[in-house]
Structure formats: C-alpha cells, structure tokens
Design a protein around this motif. Structure first.
Motif, PDB file in Angstrom:
ATOM      1  N   UNK A  78       0.921   1.435   6.359  1.00 52.53           N
ATOM      2  CA  UNK A  78       0.233   0.507   7.261  1.00 52.53           C
ATOM      3  C   UNK A  78      -0.266   1.260   8.493  1.00 52.53           C
ATOM      4  N   UNK A  79      -1.235   0.693   9.232  1.00 54.00           N
ATOM      5  CA  UNK A  79      -1.682   1.308  10.480  1.00 54.00           C
ATOM      6  C   UNK A  79      -0.533   1.391  11.482  1.00 54.00           C
ATOM      7  N   UNK A  80      -0.572   2.366  12.401  1.00 56.42           N
ATOM      8  CA  UNK A  80       0.522   2.571  13.361  1.00 56.42           C
ATOM      9  C   UNK A  80       0.918   1.323  14.150  1.00 56.42           C
ATOM     10  N   UNK A  81      -0.062   0.553  14.616  1.00 55.88           N
ATOM     11  CA  UNK A  81       0.247  -0.635  15.418  1.00 55.88           C
ATOM     12  C   UNK A  81       1.049  -1.651  14.609  1.00 55.88           C
ATOM     13  N   UNK A  82       0.684  -1.818  13.344  1.00 55.83           N
ATOM     14  CA  UNK A  82       1.413  -2.747  12.477  1.00 55.83           C
ATOM     15  C   UNK A  82       2.800  -2.197  12.164  1.00 55.83           C
ATOM     16  N   UNK A  83       2.902  -0.887  12.005  1.00 55.50           N
ATOM     17  CA  UNK A  83       4.199  -0.259  11.737  1.00 55.50           C
ATOM     18  C   UNK A  83       5.181  -0.551  12.869  1.00 55.50           C
ATOM     19  N   UNK A  84       4.714  -0.428  14.105  1.00 55.32           N
ATOM     20  CA  UNK A  84       5.589  -0.664  15.254  1.00 55.32           C
ATOM     21  C   UNK A  84       5.981  -2.139  15.359  1.00 55.32           C
ATOM     22  N   UNK A  85       5.077  -3.025  14.978  1.00 61.55           N
ATOM     23  CA  UNK A  85       5.327  -4.462  15.138  1.00 61.55           C
ATOM     24  C   UNK A  85       6.157  -5.046  14.000  1.00 61.55           C
ATOM     25  N   UNK A  86       5.881  -4.582  12.755  1.00 60.64           N
ATOM     26  CA  UNK A  86       6.526  -5.192  11.586  1.00 60.64           C
ATOM     27  C   UNK A  86       7.407  -4.211  10.810  1.00 60.64           C
ATOM     28  N   UNK A  87       7.886  -3.199  11.480  1.00 63.80           N
ATOM     29  CA  UNK A  87       8.627  -2.129  10.814  1.00 63.80           C
ATOM     30  C   UNK A  87       9.722  -2.638   9.876  1.00 63.80           C
ATOM     31  N   UNK A  88      10.465  -3.634  10.303  1.00 62.97           N
ATOM     32  CA  UNK A  88      11.590  -4.141   9.507  1.00 62.97           C
ATOM     33  C   UNK A  88      11.140  -4.961   8.302  1.00 62.97           C
ATOM     34  N   UNK A  89       9.867  -5.344   8.249  1.00 64.38           N
ATOM     35  CA  UNK A  89       9.376  -6.197   7.160  1.00 64.38           C
ATOM     36  C   UNK A  89       8.583  -5.438   6.106  1.00 64.38           C
ATOM     37  N   UNK A  90       8.329  -4.159   6.343  1.00 64.26           N
ATOM     38  CA  UNK A  90       7.402  -3.425   5.488  1.00 64.26           C
ATOM     39  C   UNK A  90       7.968  -3.065   4.123  1.00 64.26           C
ATOM     40  N   UNK A  91       9.260  -3.348   3.924  1.00 63.49           N
ATOM     41  CA  UNK A  91       9.851  -3.109   2.607  1.00 63.49           C
ATOM     42  C   UNK A  91       9.818  -4.366   1.739  1.00 63.49           C
ATOM     43  N   UNK A  92       9.263  -5.444   2.265  1.00 64.02           N
ATOM     44  CA  UNK A  92       9.172  -6.670   1.482  1.00 64.02           C
ATOM     45  C   UNK A  92       8.007  -6.576   0.504  1.00 64.02           C
ATOM     46  N   UNK A  93       8.061  -7.402  -0.538  1.00 69.22           N
ATOM     47  CA  UNK A  93       7.043  -7.322  -1.590  1.00 69.22           C
ATOM     48  C   UNK A  93       5.661  -7.706  -1.085  1.00 69.22           C
ATOM     49  N   UNK A  94       5.593  -8.655  -0.166  1.00 69.80           N
ATOM     50  CA  UNK A  94       4.300  -9.134   0.322  1.00 69.80           C
ATOM     51  C   UNK A  94       3.439  -8.053   0.945  1.00 69.80           C
ATOM     52  N   UNK A  95       4.075  -7.042   1.551  1.00 66.95           N
ATOM     53  CA  UNK A  95       3.328  -5.979   2.219  1.00 66.95           C
ATOM     54  C   UNK A  95       2.862  -4.891   1.259  1.00 66.95           C
ATOM     55  N   UNK A  96       3.300  -4.945   0.018  1.00 70.31           N
ATOM     56  CA  UNK A  96       2.929  -3.894  -0.932  1.00 70.31           C
ATOM     57  C   UNK A  96       1.465  -4.048  -1.350  1.00 70.31           C
ATOM     58  N   UNK A  97       0.816  -2.913  -1.582  1.00 69.89           N
ATOM     59  CA  UNK A  97      -0.577  -2.937  -2.023  1.00 69.89           C
ATOM     60  C   UNK A  97      -0.668  -3.521  -3.430  1.00 69.89           C
ATOM     61  N   UNK A  98      -1.722  -4.285  -3.659  1.00 74.21           N
ATOM     62  CA  UNK A  98      -1.941  -4.896  -4.970  1.00 74.21           C
ATOM     63  C   UNK A  98      -2.239  -3.840  -6.034  1.00 74.21           C
TER      64      UNK A  98
END
Length: 319
Positions: A201-221
């Motif tokens: 993800x872009x850096x700004x999103x990484x800092x904001x949603x870091x704890x959520x980025x391992x969820x399935x919804x954030x995975x690329x299609x």
C-alpha cells in the motif's frame, strides 16, 4: 536507494510531493539521461541551452514520441523547480502537441475472439476492462474490498488524476470474481502461515491502517506470483500482477485471433465507452464511469459512433 546523494535528493522531493512510484522511476530515468548527455555535469551549472540541446537530441536523434518528449521535459522542469530551486523561463522548446487520433475500437465479435484465447485471471482482467471501462493499472490495483456485489459496483481508488470513482460491476462476472477471491484467499492464508500476509500500500495508508493490512479485504484481486520488499517502507508484502505479464498474454491472444488491429489493454476501455454510446447511454454518464475530468475527452468516442451511424453509403457500393 541510489548511491548518488543528488538523485536521492530528487527521490525524496518526489516522495514528499506524493508522486507515484511509476512517475518517480520515469522522472529519475530522464534526469539521469539529461546529466549523462552533458558528460555528468551538475544541473546547477546548466541552464536553458543545455535543456534545449537535450530535448532536441531526443526529438531529432532518438526520434522519441511526442508523449515521451513531454515526459522528459516535465522531469527536467520538476528538477529545476523543486530541487535546484530555479524556474526555467523563456525556454525555446514547448510541450509537443500529441496528435489527436480516433481510438481503435473492437467490435463485439472481435472482443469474443480475443477473450476466447485468454484463460483464468487474464480472461477476467480483460472482462473487467471491457465490462467496466477501467485502465489496466486501475484493474490490476483492485483489492478484494473494492468489489461490491450488493451494489453491483467496482470502486476505483486513486485513479488517474488521484480521483476515486465507481464503475459498473457486470452481473456476468459475479461468479468468476468470487472464484478469483477464493484464489486470493488461499494465497493470503499461505502468506500468513509463512509469517507474511501484508499487502502493498502507499506509505500514508500504511501508517494509518498498518494493523489492518493483513486482512483479506486489503489483498489485491490479482496478486503477483512472488512477495517483495516494499520500496518505501521496507516491509515484506505482496504486490499486484505486473502490467507486462498481462500485455504478454494479450499479444498472444490477439495473434491467435488473427485480428490485424493494434490491440492493447486500453483498446477495451475505448470499446466499453463506444458500446455504451451506441446503446444510448448519456455522454455525461460515460464521462463519470470513465473518470474523465473534461467532457471533451469523452466526446472523442462520439466520432467513432458517428462514423458508424452516419448512414453514408460509399459510391463504390452503387457499382
């Protein structure tokens, strides 16, 4: 990072201003070409004459396209404005005007022929390009959470011009998309079992949603085959499929279809817009679905429709 402190300074400026990674790579490439062309002279010691000499070299000696000339010019202007701190004025070189051309469009049967030679995710990507009018990078950047089956919509985050928008989610793609999401789920579970599972993800999103980025919804299609280190934040992640991988499959499919037109991923976007207008869709709706800021950009497709619907009969047909 580059070994050159100066190029690192350029890179830092690009990232501070939130330019995309693709733009960063492109600008750095042209800035390096500019410096090498002038025997590694520092840009601080150069000016209009050296810039004009380099741009003329690209046009006359290297025969680059108008779009490439403009890209090189933008990179150099950025360099002087934001890194050197000097405005370039009275440059005897203007942005080259890109010729206005009628877009290449495929008929319905031609689309069927191409898609008949594509399989799996490559078939699905093509179906999304043609069915929703997305650009190839927009399609490849889709995440699981961007597919809204209930509203029959596809969410395009940060499209061209940094704009978000929604487009159509064709009903015929519901099942193929659900199957692809299951594939993503299996890859994601495997990543997690190996101590990974983060999406790029872009850096700004990484800092904001870091704890959520391992969820399935954030995975690329359409995830890439291999994991990599994030170019900005340095964490292990999985990016999306590269556009070159799709382009390779598309070339093979077009060749197997014996279609003589020049077909790229963008051709399906052109075909989407043309088909909507042929079916009576309001041009403002088409503009919104395509994400065009200026209606004049969308109006080019009316020329394609007009050429096909004018009803003019060639004199040779009367012979």
């Amino acid at each position: 990072m580059s070994k050159s402190p100066f190029l690192n300074q350029v890179r830092t400026e690009l990232r501070t201003r939130q330019y995309s990674l693709r733009t960063e790579k492109s600008y750095l490439h042209w800035i390096k070409c500019f410096i090498r062309f002038h025997d590694l002279s520092h840009p601080q010691k150069m000016g209009n004459q050296e810039i004009e000499h380099f741009l003329n070299h690209l046009a006359v000696d290297r025969h680059v396209s108008a779009a490439t000339q403009n890209q090189a010019l933008c990179a150099i202007i950025f360099l002087y404005r934001h890194v050197i701190g000097r405005e370039i004025v009275d440059l005897r070189y203007q942005n080259t005007r890109t010729p206005k051309r009628i877009p290449t469009v495929l008929g319905e049967e031609e689309v069927k022929m191409v898609m008949a030679h594509l399989k799996g995710k490559y078939w699905l990507i093509t179906a999304i390009l043609y069915g929703a009018g997305l650009r190839i990078q927009e399609a490849l950047s889709l995440r699981v959470k961007d597919i809204d089956f209930a509203s029959q919509a596809i969410f395009i985050f940060n499209g061209k011009g940094r704009k978000d928008r929604y487009s159509l989610l064709p009903k015929s793609l519901f099942e193929p998309l659900k199957s692809q999401i299951e594939v993503v789920k299996k890859i994601h579970q495997q990543d997690i079992s190996q101590g990974a599972g983060m999406s790029s993800v872009p850096p700004a999103i990484y800092r904001k949603y870091k704890d959520s980025l391992k969820t399935q919804g954030w995975q690329f299609l359409f995830p890439s085959t291999h994991r990599c280190m994030h170019p900005y934040d340095g964490y292990l992640c999985r990016h999306h499929l590269h556009a070159s991988a799709y382009a390779r499959q598309l070339r093979q499919a077009v060749s197997a279809s014996n279609i003589v037109k020049r077909v790229t991923a963008h051709t399906f976007r052109h075909s989407f817009a043309t088909r909507l207008l042929e079916n009576g869709t309001d041009i403002r709706t088409v503009q919104e679905l395509l994400g065009h800021t200026d209606l004049r950009t969308t109006e080019i497709y009316t020329h394609v429709v007009g050429n096909r619907r004018a009803g003019t009969i060639s004199p040779v047909d009367f012979l």
